[in-house]
Scaffold this motif. Structure first.
Motif, PDB file in Angstrom:
ATOM      1  N   ASP A 104      -5.724  14.435   9.537  1.00  0.00           N
ATOM      2  CA  ASP A 104      -6.367  13.643  10.579  1.00  0.00           C
ATOM      3  C   ASP A 104      -6.396  12.147  10.272  1.00  0.00           C
ATOM      4  O   ASP A 104      -6.765  11.342  11.133  1.00  0.00           O
ATOM      5  CB  ASP A 104      -7.811  14.108  10.788  1.00  0.00           C
ATOM      6  N   ALA A 105      -6.038  11.781   9.061  1.00  0.00           N
ATOM      7  CA  ALA A 105      -6.251  10.404   8.607  1.00  0.00           C
ATOM      8  C   ALA A 105      -5.524   9.375   9.468  1.00  0.00           C
ATOM      9  O   ALA A 105      -6.111   8.367   9.881  1.00  0.00           O
ATOM     10  CB  ALA A 105      -5.833  10.264   7.150  1.00  0.00           C
ATOM     11  N   GLU A 106      -4.265   9.587   9.750  1.00  0.00           N
ATOM     12  CA  GLU A 106      -3.500   8.587  10.516  1.00  0.00           C
ATOM     13  C   GLU A 106      -4.077   8.416  11.913  1.00  0.00           C
ATOM     14  O   GLU A 106      -4.239   7.289  12.398  1.00  0.00           O
ATOM     15  CB  GLU A 106      -2.032   8.984  10.602  1.00  0.00           C
ATOM     16  N   LYS A 107      -4.410   9.513  12.571  1.00  0.00           N
ATOM     17  CA  LYS A 107      -4.959   9.446  13.927  1.00  0.00           C
ATOM     18  C   LYS A 107      -6.290   8.713  13.948  1.00  0.00           C
ATOM     19  O   LYS A 107      -6.530   7.846  14.802  1.00  0.00           O
ATOM     20  CB  LYS A 107      -5.127  10.849  14.494  1.00  0.00           C
TER      21      LYS A 107
ATOM     22  N   HIS B 230       2.024   7.934  -3.508  1.00  0.00           N
ATOM     23  CA  HIS B 230       0.737   8.569  -3.762  1.00  0.00           C
ATOM     24  C   HIS B 230      -0.174   8.335  -2.568  1.00  0.00           C
ATOM     25  O   HIS B 230       0.095   7.487  -1.712  1.00  0.00           O
ATOM     26  CB  HIS B 230       0.110   8.068  -5.072  1.00  0.00           C
ATOM     27  N   SER B 231      -1.259   9.080  -2.511  1.00  0.00           N
ATOM     28  CA  SER B 231      -2.056   9.137  -1.284  1.00  0.00           C
ATOM     29  C   SER B 231      -2.626   7.791  -0.863  1.00  0.00           C
ATOM     30  O   SER B 231      -2.682   7.471   0.331  1.00  0.00           O
ATOM     31  CB  SER B 231      -3.187  10.155  -1.438  1.00  0.00           C
ATOM     32  N   SER B 232      -3.065   6.979  -1.807  1.00  0.00           N
ATOM     33  CA  SER B 232      -3.657   5.695  -1.429  1.00  0.00           C
ATOM     34  C   SER B 232      -2.623   4.713  -0.888  1.00  0.00           C
ATOM     35  O   SER B 232      -2.974   3.800  -0.138  1.00  0.00           O
ATOM     36  CB  SER B 232      -4.406   5.077  -2.607  1.00  0.00           C
ATOM     37  N   GLN B 233      -1.362   4.873  -1.268  1.00  0.00           N
ATOM     38  CA  GLN B 233      -0.317   4.065  -0.646  1.00  0.00           C
ATOM     39  C   GLN B 233      -0.235   4.367   0.853  1.00  0.00           C
ATOM     40  O   GLN B 233      -0.089   3.454   1.672  1.00  0.00           O
ATOM     41  CB  GLN B 233       1.039   4.360  -1.296  1.00  0.00           C
ATOM     42  N   ILE B 234      -0.338   5.644   1.183  1.00  0.00           N
ATOM     43  CA  ILE B 234      -0.275   6.048   2.586  1.00  0.00           C
ATOM     44  C   ILE B 234      -1.517   5.572   3.332  1.00  0.00           C
ATOM     45  O   ILE B 234      -1.418   4.978   4.414  1.00  0.00           O
ATOM     46  CB  ILE B 234      -0.146   7.573   2.701  1.00  0.00           C
ATOM     47  N   ILE B 235      -2.687   5.816   2.762  1.00  0.00           N
ATOM     48  CA  ILE B 235      -3.929   5.381   3.407  1.00  0.00           C
ATOM     49  C   ILE B 235      -3.922   3.865   3.590  1.00  0.00           C
ATOM     50  O   ILE B 235      -4.368   3.341   4.622  1.00  0.00           O
ATOM     51  CB  ILE B 235      -5.156   5.818   2.591  1.00  0.00           C
ATOM     52  N   GLY B 236      -3.411   3.150   2.602  1.00  0.00           N
ATOM     53  CA  GLY B 236      -3.333   1.697   2.703  1.00  0.00           C
ATOM     54  C   GLY B 236      -2.525   1.235   3.911  1.00  0.00           C
ATOM     55  O   GLY B 236      -2.823   0.195   4.507  1.00  0.00           O
ATOM     56  N   GLN B 237      -1.517   2.000   4.283  1.00  0.00           N
ATOM     57  CA  GLN B 237      -0.719   1.669   5.461  1.00  0.00           C
ATOM     58  C   GLN B 237      -1.514   1.856   6.749  1.00  0.00           C
ATOM     59  O   GLN B 237      -1.272   1.186   7.746  1.00  0.00           O
ATOM     60  CB  GLN B 237       0.529   2.546   5.498  1.00  0.00           C
TER      61      GLN B 237
ATOM     62  N   GLY C  66      -4.932  -4.740   5.688  1.00  0.00           N
ATOM     63  CA  GLY C  66      -5.914  -5.795   5.485  1.00  0.00           C
ATOM     64  C   GLY C  66      -7.139  -5.363   4.703  1.00  0.00           C
ATOM     65  O   GLY C  66      -7.956  -6.201   4.323  1.00  0.00           O
ATOM     66  N   ALA C  67      -7.277  -4.070   4.450  1.00  0.00           N
ATOM     67  CA  ALA C  67      -8.425  -3.577   3.677  1.00  0.00           C
ATOM     68  C   ALA C  67      -8.143  -3.675   2.180  1.00  0.00           C
ATOM     69  O   ALA C  67      -6.987  -3.703   1.746  1.00  0.00           O
ATOM     70  CB  ALA C  67      -8.729  -2.132   4.041  1.00  0.00           C
ATOM     71  N   ARG C  68      -9.211  -3.731   1.414  1.00  0.00           N
ATOM     72  CA  ARG C  68      -9.115  -3.628  -0.046  1.00  0.00           C
ATOM     73  C   ARG C  68      -9.452  -2.187  -0.410  1.00  0.00           C
ATOM     74  O   ARG C  68     -10.596  -1.758  -0.286  1.00  0.00           O
ATOM     75  CB  ARG C  68     -10.070  -4.609  -0.718  1.00  0.00           C
ATOM     76  N   VAL C  69      -8.440  -1.433  -0.835  1.00  0.00           N
ATOM     77  CA  VAL C  69      -8.576   0.012  -1.013  1.00  0.00           C
ATOM     78  C   VAL C  69      -8.972   0.350  -2.451  1.00  0.00           C
ATOM     79  O   VAL C  69      -8.377  -0.153  -3.409  1.00  0.00           O
ATOM     80  CB  VAL C  69      -7.268   0.733  -0.649  1.00  0.00           C
ATOM     81  N   VAL C  70      -9.979   1.216  -2.566  1.00  0.00           N
ATOM     82  CA  VAL C  70     -10.404   1.752  -3.859  1.00  0.00           C
ATOM     83  C   VAL C  70     -10.370   3.269  -3.758  1.00  0.00           C
ATOM     84  O   VAL C  70     -10.954   3.855  -2.845  1.00  0.00           O
ATOM     85  CB  VAL C  70     -11.826   1.293  -4.233  1.00  0.00           C
ATOM     86  N   LYS C  71      -9.669   3.909  -4.675  1.00  0.00           N
ATOM     87  CA  LYS C  71      -9.616   5.373  -4.706  1.00  0.00           C
ATOM     88  C   LYS C  71     -10.820   5.880  -5.489  1.00  0.00           C
ATOM     89  O   LYS C  71     -11.013   5.512  -6.653  1.00  0.00           O
ATOM     90  CB  LYS C  71      -8.328   5.839  -5.384  1.00  0.00           C
ATOM     91  N   ALA C  72     -11.637   6.717  -4.862  1.00  0.00           N
ATOM     92  CA  ALA C  72     -12.849   7.203  -5.541  1.00  0.00           C
ATOM     93  C   ALA C  72     -13.441   8.373  -4.774  1.00  0.00           C
ATOM     94  O   ALA C  72     -13.125   8.606  -3.608  1.00  0.00           O
ATOM     95  CB  ALA C  72     -13.882   6.076  -5.651  1.00  0.00           C
TER      96      ALA C  72
END
Length: 215
Positions: free
Chosen positions: A70-73, A125-132, A136-142
């Motif tokens: 569901d993340a992309e949507k 890796h997953s945060s690369q995808i989420i970052g897309q 403009g966000a500052r992404v932290v994996k946690a």
């Protein structure tokens, strides 16, 4: 500092409880709307309130706690992030019914019997995808590397439970670390997203599912 939560499943609800216990305020949201969160909000008032996904996403720090599929949507329809912090709590896994799905017979998947399979990210890796999805966000994996139930148990056998985090922005990581420490955990920095992200990502990250306690 304001905190938003996108997703009210196991992780989103557990994170809300963690914040409430620490006296931190947040807006939690889901795709079904604020009314569906009445029971959770009543449990956690006055620090936790329900809002729309857009309202939660407008916070200074936003936990993404949605299913991978569901993340992309969900994220793709939101406004620009403008340097705000996104905590990526997702894991690239898909769920299926092991009693009925043909995926349960996949001999190459060691998790088939549990109704889980890894999603092929094409070498990323997953945060690369989420970052897309959150430009403009500052992404932290946690908050992704362990059973969500541990978020209710920072104190274990006389010690403190360890939570990992990773990111490329030092100031953003410091904000996430502060939340972890306010909730009573030992926060361990795994470095950059490209390093720490894969280490903790379920289902096969070397540090995923491990419970570490600092005595």
């Amino acid at each position: 500092m304001t905190i938003g939560i996108i997703g009210s499943g196991a992780l989103g609800a557990s994170f809300a409880r963690l914040l409430a216990k620490a006296g931190l305020s947040a807006t939690i949201s889901n795709s079904r709307g604020p009314a569906s969160l009445a029971d959770l909000v009543n449990e956690l008032r006055p620090t936790i309130k329900a809002g729309s996904v857009e309202e939660a996403a407008s916070a200074d720090i936003v936990l993404v706690a949605v299913r991978w599929v569901d993340a992309e949507k969900v994220l793709g329809s939101l406004p620009a992030w403008d340097g705000r912090i996104v905590i990526d709590g997702t894991n690239p896994v898909a769920f299926f019914d092991p009693a009925t799905s043909p995926d349960a017979q996949d001999a190459s998947n060691p998790l088939a019997a549990y109704g889980i399979k890894a999603v092929d990210l094409g070498g990323k890796h997953s945060s690369q995808i989420i970052g897309q999805y959150v430009p403009g966000a500052r992404v932290v994996k946690a908050f992704n590397h362990n059973d969500v139930n541990v978020l209710n148990e920072p104190d274990v056998a006389g010690g403190k439970r360890v939570l990992f985090y990773a990111g490329d922005d030092a100031a953003a990581k410091a904000e996430v670390r502060a939340i972890m420490e306010a909730a009573g955990f030992i926060a361990v920095d795994l470095g950059a997203l490209d390093v720490g992200g894969p280490l903790t990502s379920l289902p096969f990250g070397p540090l995923s599912t491990h419970n570490f306690i600092r005595m």
